[in-house]
Design an enzyme around this catalytic site. Structure first.
Site, mmCIF file in Angstrom:
data_model
loop_
_atom_site.group_PDB
_atom_site.id
_atom_site.type_symbol
_atom_site.label_atom_id
_atom_site.label_comp_id
_atom_site.label_asym_id
_atom_site.label_seq_id
_atom_site.Cartn_x
_atom_site.Cartn_y
_atom_site.Cartn_z
ATOM 1 N N ASP A 79 -11.218 3.103 4.945
ATOM 2 C CA ASP A 79 -11.572 1.678 4.862
ATOM 3 C C ASP A 79 -13.093 1.481 4.864
ATOM 4 O O ASP A 79 -13.574 0.393 4.525
ATOM 5 C CB ASP A 79 -11.009 0.926 6.073
ATOM 6 C CG ASP A 79 -9.708 0.196 5.768
ATOM 7 O OD1 ASP A 79 -9.565 -0.298 4.635
ATOM 8 O OD2 ASP A 79 -8.868 0.110 6.682
ATOM 9 N N GLN A 115 -4.455 -1.460 10.065
ATOM 10 C CA GLN A 115 -4.390 -2.763 9.403
ATOM 11 C C GLN A 115 -4.985 -3.843 10.303
ATOM 12 O O GLN A 115 -4.644 -3.955 11.482
ATOM 13 C CB GLN A 115 -2.932 -3.093 9.041
ATOM 14 C CG GLN A 115 -2.747 -4.380 8.251
ATOM 15 C CD GLN A 115 -3.387 -4.369 6.865
ATOM 16 O OE1 GLN A 115 -3.538 -3.316 6.239
ATOM 17 N NE2 GLN A 115 -3.770 -5.539 6.399
ATOM 18 N N LYS A 139 0.833 -1.202 0.000
ATOM 19 C CA LYS A 139 0.000 0.000 0.000
ATOM 20 C C LYS A 139 0.872 1.257 0.000
ATOM 21 O O LYS A 139 0.665 2.172 -0.802
ATOM 22 C CB LYS A 139 -0.910 0.021 1.241
ATOM 23 C CG LYS A 139 -2.069 -0.971 1.182
ATOM 24 C CD LYS A 139 -2.788 -1.112 2.527
ATOM 25 C CE LYS A 139 -3.789 -2.259 2.477
ATOM 26 N NZ LYS A 139 -4.419 -2.562 3.787
HETATM 27 N N1 GUN Z 1 -6.814 -6.555 6.365
HETATM 28 C C1 GUN Z 1 -7.140 -7.233 5.215
HETATM 29 N N2 GUN Z 1 -7.731 -6.405 4.338
HETATM 30 C C2 GUN Z 1 -7.776 -5.187 4.921
HETATM 31 C C3 GUN Z 1 -8.278 -3.917 4.488
HETATM 32 O O1 GUN Z 1 -8.807 -3.741 3.378
HETATM 33 N N3 GUN Z 1 -8.130 -2.898 5.372
HETATM 34 C C4 GUN Z 1 -7.570 -3.078 6.598
HETATM 35 N N4 GUN Z 1 -7.490 -2.026 7.399
HETATM 36 N N5 GUN Z 1 -7.110 -4.233 7.027
HETATM 37 C C5 GUN Z 1 -7.212 -5.280 6.180
#
Ligand code: GUN
Length: 293
Positions: free
Chosen positions: A121, A98, A54
């Site tokens: 998110d 995350q 990311k």
């Molecule tokens: N863990 C797996 N996918 C995601 C996501 O799209 N956002 C976040 N914050 N954690 C994740």
């Protein structure tokens, strides 16, 4: 079936970044660089890989991304305090914690501490409520990316039976809700299967569209789906093999057998994965536009 249409998320992501360029340029002309704060707690190897890809993407696009890493034993109070600071830090338009968090932390309380305006998110209950009732909001990145892949290839869900396997708050549940909404990207009949579903394959074998988001390598096979199905594979699993690396990446779908039945299928890698990141960038740009309007 003949060869299925390969739904390349990598290709669609490229068009997303192209479309974002003028929006990013407009923001920069105002002195605003879209910024994302990422919070990573503990040392889950998969989470580290996701967070790194990311932030690399943000850097490639000349956007701001800062990762705040904490040990697994950070206290709930410390974490909430840090989120409180980020809520007020004008450098960051988006905040991403995350998941999953270590079990000692209260995930729901952490999510609720994020300002809904920076919740790129789309996990905050305020935004989940808006999504559920079909109001404009931040849409979680993976479901949003899946819908974008489908619309890019002119595959409509209208009237179709969509079977989602996996009920996570991140993918399965929001996707099942989005697909059922009364709007052009929805209008589907949805079934949400999960670990307590009796005979999952009785459902997948009836589906026009199957979304595999349960996190089990190659769970859905050709024999579990109809001819002409559209298959969306959300899984990224490491499967041990005799190669030099010792493993290869595979989805929640057994690609070779499923591709023989499918009209269209997302590959792993290069399918849903790149779209999750593209939608995170899009949501962060959107947050920056709204916060600086
Ligand atoms: N863990 C797996 N996918 C995601 C996501 O799209 N956002 C976040 N914050 N954690 C994740």
């Amino acid at each position: 079936m003949s060869q299925p249409l390969i739904l390349s998320g990598k290709e669609v992501a490229r068009t997303v970044y192209q479309d974002l360029q003028p929006r990013i340029a407009r923001l920069k002309a105002k002195g605003v660089t879209p910024g994302l704060a990422v919070i990573l707690v503990g040392d889950d190897p998969a989470s580290r890989v996701y967070v790194r890809s990311k932030s690399r993407r943000f850097e490639n696009l000349d956007l701001i991304s800062e990762t705040f890493t904490y040990p697994a034993d950070i206290s709930q109070a410390q974490l909430l305090d840090q989120i409180g600071h980020l809520n007020h830090d004008p450098r960051f338009h988006g905040i991403l914690v995350q998941m999953p968090l270590p079990s000692s932390l209260d995930e729901a309380a952490v999510i609720e501490a994020i300002s809904p305006e920076k919740d790129v998110d789309g996990f905050h209950p305020y935004n989940v409520g808006r999504l559920t009732s079909g109001q404009p909001t931040f849409i979680p990145c993976t479901p949003k990316g899946i819908l974008r892949i489908l619309s890019h290839y002119h595959l409509r869900l209208d009237g179709k039976h969509v079977v989602v396997v996996g009920r996570s708050n991140i993918v399965g549940r929001p996707l099942s809700i989005l697909a059922s909404l009364k709007n052009p990207s929805g209008n589907a009949t949805t079934t949400l299967c999960h670990s307590r579903t009796r005979d999952i394959f009785a459902h997948t074998s009836q589906a026009d569209v199957v979304v595999a988001a349960l996190g089990q390598a190659e769970f859905i096979r050709g024999e579990h789906v109809r001819d002409g199905v559209i298959l969306i594979d959300v899984g990224i699993n490491r499967l041990a093999d005799s190669s030099e690396k010792g493993y290869h990446l595979t989805g929640d779908v057994h690609f070779p057998s499923a591709a023989e039945k499918a009209a269209a299928i997302t590959p792993v890698p290069g399918g849903v994965g790149p779209m999750t990141i593209a939608m995170l960038v899009e949501n962060t740009v959107e947050a920056a536009e709204k916060l600086t309007a």
